[in-house]
Design an enzyme around this catalytic site. Sequence first.
Site, short mmCIF file in Angstrom:
data_model
loop_
_atom_site.label_atom_id
_atom_site.label_comp_id
_atom_site.label_asym_id
_atom_site.label_seq_id
_atom_site.Cartn_x
_atom_site.Cartn_y
_atom_site.Cartn_z
N SER A 1 20.24 33.34 26.60
CA SER A 1 20.62 32.85 27.79
C SER A 1 20.00 31.28 27.60
O SER A 1 19.03 30.93 26.80
CB SER A 1 20.02 33.26 28.82
N ALA A 2 20.98 30.32 28.16
CA ALA A 2 20.35 28.95 27.94
C ALA A 2 19.52 28.65 29.19
O ALA A 2 18.64 27.52 29.03
CB ALA A 2 21.54 27.90 28.26
N SER A 3 19.11 29.55 29.79
CA SER A 3 18.14 29.37 31.06
C SER A 3 16.52 29.19 30.71
O SER A 3 16.30 30.27 30.05
CB SER A 3 18.68 30.20 32.20
N LYS B 1 24.39 26.14 23.13
CA LYS B 1 25.36 26.73 22.70
C LYS B 1 26.46 25.71 22.82
O LYS B 1 26.38 24.90 23.71
CB LYS B 1 25.82 27.88 23.78
N GLU C 1 29.63 37.38 26.96
CA GLU C 1 29.62 35.80 27.30
C GLU C 1 30.53 35.67 28.37
O GLU C 1 31.73 36.23 28.07
CB GLU C 1 29.70 34.97 26.13
N ASP C 2 30.40 34.73 29.32
CA ASP C 2 31.18 34.41 30.40
C ASP C 2 31.58 33.12 30.19
O ASP C 2 32.66 32.40 30.71
CB ASP C 2 30.70 34.58 31.70
N LYS D 1 28.78 25.88 33.85
CA LYS D 1 28.52 27.20 33.45
C LYS D 1 28.16 27.33 31.70
O LYS D 1 28.93 26.78 30.95
CB LYS D 1 29.60 28.02 33.84
N THR E 1 24.09 33.79 38.98
CA THR E 1 23.23 32.83 39.42
C THR E 1 24.02 31.45 39.67
O THR E 1 23.51 30.38 40.17
CB THR E 1 22.12 32.66 38.44
N ASN F 1 14.69 29.79 33.24
CA ASN F 1 14.06 30.68 34.18
C ASN F 1 14.33 31.86 34.19
O ASN F 1 14.55 32.84 35.09
CB ASN F 1 14.67 30.02 35.51
N ASP G 1 24.37 37.26 27.45
CA ASP G 1 24.29 35.98 28.28
C ASP G 1 23.44 36.54 29.80
O ASP G 1 23.79 37.64 29.95
CB ASP G 1 25.39 35.49 28.45
N LEU G 2 23.07 35.51 30.33
CA LEU G 2 22.42 35.99 31.53
C LEU G 2 23.49 35.64 32.78
O LEU G 2 23.93 36.22 33.17
CB LEU G 2 21.14 35.54 31.84
N ASP G 3 23.62 34.37 33.24
CA ASP G 3 24.26 33.87 34.31
C ASP G 3 25.66 34.32 34.06
O ASP G 3 26.28 33.68 32.91
CB ASP G 3 24.06 32.38 34.44
P1 B16 Z 1 18.35 26.44 33.89
P2 B16 Z 1 23.44 31.25 30.92
C1 B16 Z 1 23.09 28.99 31.89
O1 B16 Z 1 22.58 30.43 31.88
C2 B16 Z 1 23.73 28.39 33.19
O2 B16 Z 1 25.13 29.15 33.03
C3 B16 Z 1 23.84 26.96 33.42
O3 B16 Z 1 24.87 26.77 34.55
C4 B16 Z 1 22.37 26.56 33.33
O4 B16 Z 1 22.58 24.94 33.41
C5 B16 Z 1 21.67 26.92 32.17
O5 B16 Z 1 21.76 28.28 31.97
C6 B16 Z 1 20.30 26.39 32.10
O6 B16 Z 1 19.44 27.05 33.13
O7 B16 Z 1 18.35 25.34 34.58
O8 B16 Z 1 17.53 27.70 34.75
O9 B16 Z 1 17.21 26.34 32.64
O10 B16 Z 1 24.59 31.45 31.30
O11 B16 Z 1 22.98 30.66 29.47
O12 B16 Z 1 22.52 32.30 30.88
MG MG Z 2 26.78 32.73 31.41
#
Ligand code: B16
Ligand code: MG
Length: 215
Positions: free
Chosen positions: A115-117, A146, A170-171, A46, A18, A119, A10-12
Site C-alpha cells: 500500500s501507498a498509505s 506506484k 489492486e483497485d 485513489k 478508506t 497509516n 493493496d489496502l484502500d
Molecule cells: P496516506 P492504497 C492509498 O492507499 C490511497 O488510495 C491514496 O488515496 C492515499 O493518498 C495513499 O494511500 C496515501 O495514504 O495519506 O494514509 O499515507 O490504495 O495504496 O492502499
Molecule cells: Mg487502492
Amino acid sequence: MSKTKACLFDLDGVVVDTAKYHYLAWKRLANSLGFDFTHKDNERLKGVSRMQSLEILLSIGKIKPSDEEKSKMAEEKNNWYVEYISKLDENEILPGVKDFLIELRRNGIKIALGSASKNSMLILNNLNLTSYFDAIIDGNKVSKAKPDPEVFLLGAYELKVHPSECVVFEDAQAGIDAAKAANMKVIGIGQKDVLLNADKVFEGLSNADMDIIEF
Ligand code: B16
Ligand code: MG
C-alpha cells in the site's frame, strides 16, 4: 497446477474503503482554502501518494503555496484523516476479504500488504487484520510511488518468493501498472472498462476462492 505462492494486497479500495475518509479530510482542507472538492475529484487521488494527492488538490484550487506551507497542509489533512480512521472497526472490512485471507492461509499461500498509505498499520490494527499478513510494505518503507514496482518487489523479497509466483490485488490503475512492471499477475478490483491490463477483474472479493489465483 497453480504456481501462485503469494498474494499481495493493496489496502484502500481492496481491503477497506478508506477513500471516503480521505475524501472528507481533503474536502475539509480544500474548503479551508476557499474552494470545493467533489467526489469526482477524489477519484483522481485513489492509489496516489499523499504529497501527489495534495498537488492534484492544489491544481484544482489553482493555489501555489510554498513547500513549507504544503507540508503544513499535508500534515493538517493527515491529522483529520487519522481522526476519522481511528474509529474504524471490523465491520468496515470489504465483503469476502477476511474469509479469503483465512482460505489463503489455510492453503499455505503467503500474504503481504502493498500500500501507498503511511497509516496502514493503524488501519490493519483497527480492522483486526494485522496477524493475517506475513509482510507489510507501505508508504513508510518505499521511496518510489506506484506505478513504480518497488512496493510489490519488496513484498516478494520479504516473503522470499519470486515475483512470477505472486498475485497482486489492486483497485487503482497505477497499482495495476506497478504489478505488471514487477512481472506479477494482477487481479483488478473494480470495473473492467476502467482497469486496463489486469489479468482478471472482479467487482470485489465476495465469494473469492483458491480458483481465482489459478493462472
Ligand atoms: P496516506 P492504497 C492509498 O492507499 C490511497 O488510495 C491514496 O488515496 C492515499 O493518498 C495513499 O494511500 C496515501 O495514504 O495519506 O494514509 O499515507 O490504495 O495504496 O492502499
Ligand atoms: Mg487502492
